[in-house]
Design an enzyme around this catalytic site. Structure first.
Site, mmCIF file in Angstrom:
data_model
loop_
_atom_site.group_PDB
_atom_site.id
_atom_site.type_symbol
_atom_site.label_atom_id
_atom_site.label_comp_id
_atom_site.label_asym_id
_atom_site.label_seq_id
_atom_site.Cartn_x
_atom_site.Cartn_y
_atom_site.Cartn_z
ATOM 1 N N CYS A 56 10.139 23.833 24.213
ATOM 2 C CA CYS A 56 9.760 22.345 24.343
ATOM 3 C C CYS A 56 7.864 22.654 24.459
ATOM 4 O O CYS A 56 7.432 23.320 25.972
ATOM 5 C CB CYS A 56 10.531 21.598 24.686
ATOM 6 S SG CYS A 56 9.519 19.724 24.609
ATOM 7 N N CYS A 60 7.558 18.104 30.846
ATOM 8 C CA CYS A 60 8.666 17.454 31.853
ATOM 9 C C CYS A 60 8.477 17.844 33.030
ATOM 10 O O CYS A 60 9.422 19.245 32.962
ATOM 11 C CB CYS A 60 9.242 16.593 31.146
ATOM 12 S SG CYS A 60 8.313 16.213 29.079
ATOM 13 N N CYS A 63 12.681 19.256 33.443
ATOM 14 C CA CYS A 63 13.038 19.323 32.254
ATOM 15 C C CYS A 63 13.181 21.527 32.310
ATOM 16 O O CYS A 63 12.272 21.739 32.283
ATOM 17 C CB CYS A 63 12.704 18.946 30.889
ATOM 18 S SG CYS A 63 13.667 19.416 29.817
ATOM 19 N N CYS A 100 24.411 10.656 19.638
ATOM 20 C CA CYS A 100 23.476 11.347 19.690
ATOM 21 C C CYS A 100 23.213 12.742 19.952
ATOM 22 O O CYS A 100 23.631 13.990 20.596
ATOM 23 C CB CYS A 100 23.053 10.704 21.795
ATOM 24 S SG CYS A 100 23.361 8.731 21.867
ATOM 25 N N CYS A 132 22.683 7.952 16.920
ATOM 26 C CA CYS A 132 21.672 7.554 17.736
ATOM 27 C C CYS A 132 20.792 9.328 17.959
ATOM 28 O O CYS A 132 20.836 10.600 17.659
ATOM 29 C CB CYS A 132 21.604 7.937 19.289
ATOM 30 S SG CYS A 132 20.045 7.596 20.123
ATOM 31 N N CYS A 192 16.583 2.503 22.422
ATOM 32 C CA CYS A 192 16.982 3.168 23.698
ATOM 33 C C CYS A 192 16.278 3.822 24.678
ATOM 34 O O CYS A 192 15.281 4.905 24.186
ATOM 35 C CB CYS A 192 18.059 4.038 22.996
ATOM 36 S SG CYS A 192 18.780 5.127 24.725
ATOM 37 N N ARG A 264 23.582 2.306 30.389
ATOM 38 C CA ARG A 264 24.310 3.927 30.811
ATOM 39 C C ARG A 264 23.701 4.900 31.296
ATOM 40 O O ARG A 264 23.226 5.232 32.268
ATOM 41 C CB ARG A 264 23.987 4.330 28.933
ATOM 42 C CG ARG A 264 24.748 5.801 28.715
ATOM 43 C CD ARG A 264 24.421 6.582 27.674
ATOM 44 N NE ARG A 264 24.364 5.429 26.595
ATOM 45 C CZ ARG A 264 23.778 5.043 25.876
ATOM 46 N NH1 ARG A 264 21.956 5.605 26.128
ATOM 47 N NH2 ARG A 264 24.281 3.715 24.807
HETATM 48 N N1 SAM Z 1 12.584 15.608 23.629
HETATM 49 C C1 SAM Z 1 12.706 14.382 23.065
HETATM 50 C C2 SAM Z 1 12.256 13.777 24.397
HETATM 51 O O1 SAM Z 1 11.235 14.029 25.702
HETATM 52 O O2 SAM Z 1 11.836 12.483 24.175
HETATM 53 C C3 SAM Z 1 14.371 14.168 24.027
HETATM 54 C C4 SAM Z 1 14.809 15.049 24.705
HETATM 55 S S1 SAM Z 1 14.803 14.793 25.883
HETATM 56 C C5 SAM Z 1 16.076 15.988 27.098
HETATM 57 C C6 SAM Z 1 15.881 13.082 26.822
HETATM 58 C C7 SAM Z 1 15.616 12.727 27.878
HETATM 59 O O3 SAM Z 1 16.470 13.785 28.823
HETATM 60 C C8 SAM Z 1 14.295 12.906 28.890
HETATM 61 O O4 SAM Z 1 13.602 11.551 28.674
HETATM 62 C C9 SAM Z 1 14.170 12.203 30.728
HETATM 63 O O5 SAM Z 1 14.849 11.040 30.658
HETATM 64 C C10 SAM Z 1 16.583 12.604 30.440
HETATM 65 N N2 SAM Z 1 15.799 14.415 30.965
HETATM 66 C C11 SAM Z 1 15.666 15.374 30.812
HETATM 67 N N3 SAM Z 1 16.101 16.386 31.533
HETATM 68 C C12 SAM Z 1 16.190 15.943 32.795
HETATM 69 C C13 SAM Z 1 17.056 16.086 33.662
HETATM 70 N N4 SAM Z 1 17.099 17.781 34.408
HETATM 71 N N5 SAM Z 1 17.282 15.364 34.242
HETATM 72 C C14 SAM Z 1 17.828 14.099 34.213
HETATM 73 N N6 SAM Z 1 16.944 13.334 32.913
HETATM 74 C C15 SAM Z 1 16.879 14.956 32.444
HETATM 75 FE FE1 SF4 Z 2 10.603 18.456 26.086
HETATM 76 FE FE2 SF4 Z 2 12.790 18.037 27.949
HETATM 77 FE FE3 SF4 Z 2 9.887 16.795 28.001
HETATM 78 FE FE4 SF4 Z 2 11.807 16.450 26.031
HETATM 79 S S1 SF4 Z 2 11.947 15.950 28.145
HETATM 80 S S2 SF4 Z 2 9.575 16.158 25.673
HETATM 81 S S3 SF4 Z 2 12.427 17.789 25.715
HETATM 82 S S4 SF4 Z 2 10.272 19.286 27.982
#
Ligand code: SAM
Ligand code: SF4
Ligand code: DTB
Length: 324
Positions: A56, A60, A63, A100, A132, A192, A264
């Site tokens: 990606c 973040c 992530c 989802c 979702c 959501c 959730r």
């Molecule tokens: N890329 C899309 C986005 O960011 O909207 C969808 C997938 S993203 C992985 C969805 C959510 O998962 C993130 O917004 C975050 O809140 C949660 N998330 C991701 N990695 C995480 C982690 N290591 N621990 C807890 N929550 C996590």
């Molecule tokens: Fe990409 Fe992870 Fe951020 Fe979603 S949470 S936008 S998958 S880096």
């Protein structure tokens, strides 16, 4: 209708006070609100599938799927429609009522992958499941097409407070997130939207995130509360795990502020004891992810969840059930 009694004018100070009140008072109040607005023993079971994993463009800090960090997640090609629908069918057979699907994208782009996403949504809905999608930012036209395909909900999280946000993500703004949420709302798809605790934020940041959610009109229908899963290779890899009572407090406060939302209990559940999970249910949690995997990290075993629900006499919430 009880929705008319829901407030949309919560202040930071009020929310901080709720978050910090004595735990037993907080749980009692949350459970009271929960019982006034929702069936008490019904838990939504949502199964998550990563359709597009890793690589990606966003940064973040929590992530494992960000291309900016070296983690054990290897980028995978997008799954095809048939494989996704086979997985949805299996989730249904195993008892899930909501399916989802996640894409590790910064934003939805037009083209083959989007057409396939629409086919997946139609397929999941034709199985009788709620559908979702979470796939990053989107625009009005894309939200409209997803709505026409029958999408039940779009997940896009705030993650944290507007004030702490730039410590966690620099590649898109808080405003970008709110814009996406507006597009979702305008299209008629349910929203959501939740966030994460354990990112190093203060209690005020937690309150501010809940304040942004609870002052939306209407409230998000679904609010995922994640506890950080600290993944090796991400900038937050050394973050201390959150205290489970902090998670209980966050869930209880979300319930009090947003009486009819599905709250959730999301990432971080596999670190909780059965008793801590039940405290979260007492605090008004009425939805969990159900299945061994979240996107790239693990979730409690299905058998363990089935046993837990049976032990406490809870049952799966039917798809498309309205809060009463
Ligand atoms: N890329 C899309 C986005 O960011 O909207 C969808 C997938 S993203 C992985 C969805 C959510 O998962 C993130 O917004 C975050 O809140 C949660 N998330 C991701 N990695 C995480 C982690 N290591 N621990 C807890 N929550 C996590
Ligand atoms: Fe990409 Fe992870 Fe951020 Fe979603 S949470 S936008 S998958 S880096
Ligand atoms: C949400 O708030 N939590 C889910 C879902 N929405 C998409 C994702 C949690 C991801 C946890 C880290 C992982 O498994 O990669």
């Amino acid at each position: 209708m009880l929705e008319n009694t829901a407030r949309h004018d919560w202040t930071t100070a009020e929310i901080v006070e709720i978050l910090q009140q004595p735990l037993l008072d907080l749980i009692y109040r949350a459970q009271t609100v929960h019982r006034q607005h929702n069936p008490g023993n019904e838990i939504q079971l949502a199964t998550l599938l990563s359709v597009k994993t890793g690589g990606c463009a966003e940064d973040c800090a929590y992530c494992p799927q960000s291309a900016h960090y070296q983690t054990n997640v290897q980028p995978q090609p997008v799954m095809d429609v048939e494989a996704v629908l086979t997985s949805a069918q299996r989730a249904k057979e195993l008892g899930a009522t909501r399916f989802c699907m996640g894409w590790a994208w910064r934003e939805i782009r037009e083209g083959k992958a989007f057409e396939e996403m629409l086919a997946m949504v139609r397929g999941v809905r034709s199985l009788g499941l709620e559908a979702c999608v979470t796939a990053g930012m989107l625009n009005d036209a894309q939200a409209q097409r997803l709505a026409e395909a029958g999408l039940t909900a779009y997940n896009h999280n705030l993650d944290t407070s507007p004030e702490y946000y730039d410590q966690i993500i620099t590649s898109r703004t808080y405003g970008d997130r709110l814009k996406t949420l507006d597009c979702v709302r305008r299209s008629g798809i349910t929203v959501c939207c939740g966030g994460i605790i354990g990112l190093g934020e203060t209690v005020i940041d937690r309150a501010r995130m809940l304040e942004i959610l609870a002052t939306m009109q209407p409230h998000p229908e679904s609010v995922p509360i994640n506890a950080l899963t600290a993944v090796e290779g991400t900038p937050l890899q050394n973050q201390q795990p959150v205290d489970s009572f902090d998670l209980v407090r966050m869930c209880a406060t979300a319930r009090i502020l947003m009486p009819r939302a599905k709250i959730r209990l999301s990432a971080g559940r596999s670190r909780l004891s059965r008793e801590a999970q039940v405290l979260c249910f007492m605090a008004g949690v009425n939805s969990i992810f159900y299945g061994e995997m979240l996107l790239t990290t693990s979730n409690p075993e299905r058998d363990a969840d089935n046993q837990l629900l049976e032990t406490i006499g809870a049952v799966a919430l039917q798809p498309f059930a309205e809060a009463h």
